[in-house]
Scaffold this active site. Structure first.
Site, PDB file in Angstrom:
ATOM      1  N   SER A  85      40.068  20.401  52.569  1.00 18.52           N
ATOM      2  CA  SER A  85      38.464  21.024  52.703  1.00 18.52           C
ATOM      3  C   SER A  85      38.670  22.380  53.396  1.00 18.52           C
ATOM      4  O   SER A  85      39.194  23.274  53.099  1.00 18.52           O
ATOM      5  CB  SER A  85      37.680  19.894  53.148  1.00 18.52           C
ATOM      6  OG  SER A  85      36.586  20.096  52.777  1.00 18.52           O
ATOM      7  N   LYS A 137      10.076  19.616  56.858  1.00 23.64           N
ATOM      8  CA  LYS A 137      10.334  20.199  58.065  1.00 23.64           C
ATOM      9  C   LYS A 137      11.257  18.658  58.920  1.00 23.64           C
ATOM     10  O   LYS A 137      12.199  19.077  59.758  1.00 23.64           O
ATOM     11  CB  LYS A 137       9.116  20.358  59.145  1.00 23.64           C
ATOM     12  CG  LYS A 137       9.508  20.753  60.505  1.00 23.64           C
ATOM     13  CD  LYS A 137      10.302  22.020  60.330  1.00 23.64           C
ATOM     14  CE  LYS A 137      10.512  22.662  61.836  1.00 23.64           C
ATOM     15  NZ  LYS A 137      11.505  23.726  61.511  1.00 23.64           N
TER      16      LYS A 137
END
Length: 273
Positions: A85, A137
């Protein structure tokens, strides 16, 4: 800064290790080491990577610094036990890559994980009142399930990060985006398979990578030494070498726990078994 004994360093290969999960501390250490490599005018750099990856931004900053330095010196990456990765992403900053036949590499992709403790909180009678400026949010809040619009937002974020990863591998290895996507589905593969896919250039040990690096800059591989730039060890470890073995396992466990906690809810270029 003017460094004395410049000819000494011009006859050596710089060596930098990247081990463990990649995060802010890794980025800071590696960027400082790369600056030293440039200032001391080493002719080449051997980059030893033994990492499952880590945070996206830190991996990108290290890659960008390597790519800039590659314009001035030769850089060869050596993949160790695991270079997956984000470890692969950083390796793309090298001009050449060497891996062991059994190196675990690949895992090209992005992962984001959050925790949903809603049912547990209900059992113990805990709830939260949230006042927010917009509907997203508190996205990935641990006390509730994601909504479908939130899943769509996060998936788009992951897809964008994934495209950046794929494009970098395609550019770094002179492959087409389509070719990279054929194996960039999160799977891991060996160094042998990576060679067949075009992700690495050669199979070999770190010593093989060192010899190749020396040859690339016209140095004698039999005599050329590596100058390892490493983080200064704590005073206790330097005074009591045996204390490293006692504390290393505990320290690595604590470091991994801190990494898990600090990156919860962040997109990661990280191989998670």
């Amino acid at each position: 800064m003017i460094w004395p004994f410049k000819p000494k360093f011009r006859k050596q290969i710089a060596r930098i290790e990247i081990t463990g999960a990649i995060a802010g501390a890794t980025r800071k250490r590696v960027l400082e080491a790369l600056k030293t490599v440039e200032e001391k005018k080493f002719p080449a750099l051997l980059l030893r990577i033994d990492s499952p990856g880590g945070t996206v931004g830190d991996s990108q900053e290290i890659y960008s610094a390597l790519k800039r330095l590659r314009e001035k010196i030769k850089i060869v990456a050596s993949f160790g036990n695991i270079s997956a990765s984000g470890g692969v992403y950083i390796g793309m900053g090298a001009e050449h890559i060497v891996a062991n036949p059994g190196t675990i590499t690949g895992s090209i992709g992005v992962i984001l994980r959050g925790n949903n403790l809603e049912r547990l909180l209900e059992k113990i009678g805990v709830s939260f009142q949230v006042i927010k400026s917009g509907p997203y949010k508190d996205i990935l809040s641990f006390d509730r399930q994601l909504t479908q619009p939130e899943e769509n937002i996060l998936q788009e974020l992951i897809d964008t990060s994934y495209q950046q990863f794929v494009q970098t591998v395609a550019d770094g290895r002179s492959l087409t985006v389509e070719a990279v996507k054929s194996f960039a589905d999160g799977r891991i593969f060996t160094g042998q398979q990576a060679l067949e896919l075009g992700v690495v250039d050669r199979l070999g040990t770190e010593e093989d990578a060192r010899r190749w690096t020396a040859e690339l800059v016209g140095l004698d591989p039999e005599k050329t030494l590596c100058y390892t730039l490493e983080e200064r060890k704590p005073l206790l470890n330097r005074l009591l070498p045996g204390s490293r073995q006692v504390s290393s396992g505990i320290r690595s466990g604590i470091d991994w726990l801190e990494f898990e906690m600090s990156t919860s809810g962040l997109p990661l270029w990280l191989y998670r078994p």
